[in-house]
Design an enzyme around this catalytic site. Structure first.
Site, PDB file in Angstrom:
ATOM      1  N   CYS A 165      86.786 -45.080 -29.764  1.00 59.09           N
ATOM      2  CA  CYS A 165      86.733 -45.354 -28.331  1.00 59.09           C
ATOM      3  C   CYS A 165      86.802 -46.868 -28.072  1.00 59.09           C
ATOM      4  O   CYS A 165      86.272 -47.665 -28.859  1.00 59.09           O
ATOM      5  CB  CYS A 165      85.447 -44.795 -27.746  1.00 59.09           C
ATOM      6  SG  CYS A 165      85.356 -42.998 -27.726  1.00 59.09           S
ATOM      7  N   CYS A 196      83.684 -49.142 -28.161  1.00 59.58           N
ATOM      8  CA  CYS A 196      82.918 -49.078 -29.411  1.00 59.58           C
ATOM      9  C   CYS A 196      83.739 -49.502 -30.626  1.00 59.58           C
ATOM     10  O   CYS A 196      83.353 -49.224 -31.767  1.00 59.58           O
ATOM     11  CB  CYS A 196      82.388 -47.669 -29.626  1.00 59.58           C
ATOM     12  SG  CYS A 196      81.295 -47.123 -28.304  1.00 59.58           S
ATOM     13  N   CYS A 198      79.863 -41.151 -36.223  1.00 64.71           N
ATOM     14  CA  CYS A 198      79.687 -40.575 -34.894  1.00 64.71           C
ATOM     15  C   CYS A 198      79.069 -39.188 -34.953  1.00 64.71           C
ATOM     16  O   CYS A 198      78.801 -38.584 -33.938  1.00 64.71           O
ATOM     17  CB  CYS A 198      81.018 -40.513 -34.157  1.00 64.71           C
ATOM     18  SG  CYS A 198      82.234 -39.501 -34.986  1.00 64.71           S
TER      19      CYS A 198
HETATM   20  S1  SF4 Z   1      79.349 -43.867 -27.994  1.00 61.38           S
HETATM   21 FE1  SF4 Z   1      80.758 -42.516 -29.124  1.00 61.38          FE
HETATM   22  S2  SF4 Z   1      81.734 -41.169 -27.596  1.00 61.38           S
HETATM   23 FE2  SF4 Z   1      80.659 -42.810 -26.480  1.00 61.38          FE
HETATM   24  S3  SF4 Z   1      82.282 -44.279 -26.056  1.00 61.38           S
HETATM   25 FE3  SF4 Z   1      81.302 -44.906 -28.000  1.00 61.38          FE
HETATM   26  S4  SF4 Z   1      82.410 -43.890 -29.691  1.00 61.38           S
HETATM   27 FE4  SF4 Z   1      83.025 -42.934 -27.724  1.00 61.38          FE
END
Ligand code: SF4
Length: 247
Positions: A204, A207, A232
């Site tokens: 993402c 992140c 994750c």
């Molecule tokens: S915490 Fe996990 S799901 Fe949420 S934006 Fe970041 S990588 Fe994506």
């Protein structure tokens, strides 16, 4: 009646897959019957698997988790990959009600504030959609490689996922990044242009950061967390993530 021990079944499958090349591994697994699902993040190793599935027209469902926070380059690559291989990549998205509940509790970008908040976000945006993507599947194919991180150094070709009650197959477990890049170059496989900008592992947008020379491949994922084994929750059993999924 013979009762098959799923762990022994996975070990036997792993031994068989070790003797085959990538196309052979995927063909063999596709021929085992049941619903076979490949989850792709559109990363470079996943693109190698998708290329083989598309080129050999293998009966494997290709799915991706459209978290709603992906890079524009990743979204464009989903479309480009479908066109190049004449395949459909199923997008599994989070439920709006779950996103709203997360935002109310933690804030939309609350994942920077604590590991618990981050796991909860991954639970809503990744793990719950993954559960739907794998519903009814007998085999789950991933692009995990032993060279990606210390956490993945023991990745087997096949293992039994007791949590999800299916066989998990990692046909690229023994491939290194040079072999991946050579395959991509030799077969004109479309890849995310961000790889050339210092992003070997892309998740993402909020992140993921580029890595510095000499850093491990996955150092740019959740870089603000201290745990060297951070994941994750898709590929490791994480208590907090499991709890988040159940909420
Ligand atoms: S915490 Fe996990 S799901 Fe949420 S934006 Fe970041 S990588 Fe994506």
């Amino acid at each position: 009646m013979t009762v098959v021990n799923p762990i022994e079944e996975a070990e036997a499958l792993a031994e068989k897959l070790a003797s085959l090349d990538l196309a052979g591994r995927l063909s063999f697994v596709a021929g085992l019957g049941g619903r076979v699902v490949f989850t792709t993040s559109l990363g470079i190793e996943d693109q190698v698997i998708t290329a083989e599935i598309g080129t050999h027209r293998l009966p494997i469902d290709v799915v991706t988790l459209q978290t709603g926070r992906l890079f524009a380059e990743t979204l464009a690559l989903i479309d480009e990959t479908e066109r190049q291989y004449d395949i459909h990549i199923s997008r599994y998205e989070p439920e709006q009600a779950d996103i709203d509940a997360y935002a109310a509790k933690y804030g939309m970008n609350g994942f920077y504030e604590s590991v618990e908040a981050r796991h909860a976000c991954c639970g809503v945006r990744k793990l719950k959609p993954l559960a739907r993507a794998l519903a009814g599947a007998t085999i789950w194919i991933t692009g995990l490689r032993r060279g990606q991180s210390a956490n993945r150094a023991e990745t087997p070709f096949a293992e039994y996922d007791a949590e999800r009650h299916l066989l998990k197959v990692n046909p690229l477990a023994d491939w290194d990044i040079d072999k991946i890049k050579a395959f991509v170059a030799d077969n004109s496989v479309p890849v995310n242009p961000m790889h050339e900008r210092g992003y070997p592992s892309i998740g993402c947008e909020p992140c993921t950061r580029a890595i510095k020379p000499g850093e491990p491949e996955r150092a740019g994922r959740w870089w603000w967390e201290q745990d060297e084994k951070r994941e994750c929750g898709l590929h490791v059993a994480e208590e907090a993530a499991s709890i988040a999924v159940q909420q």
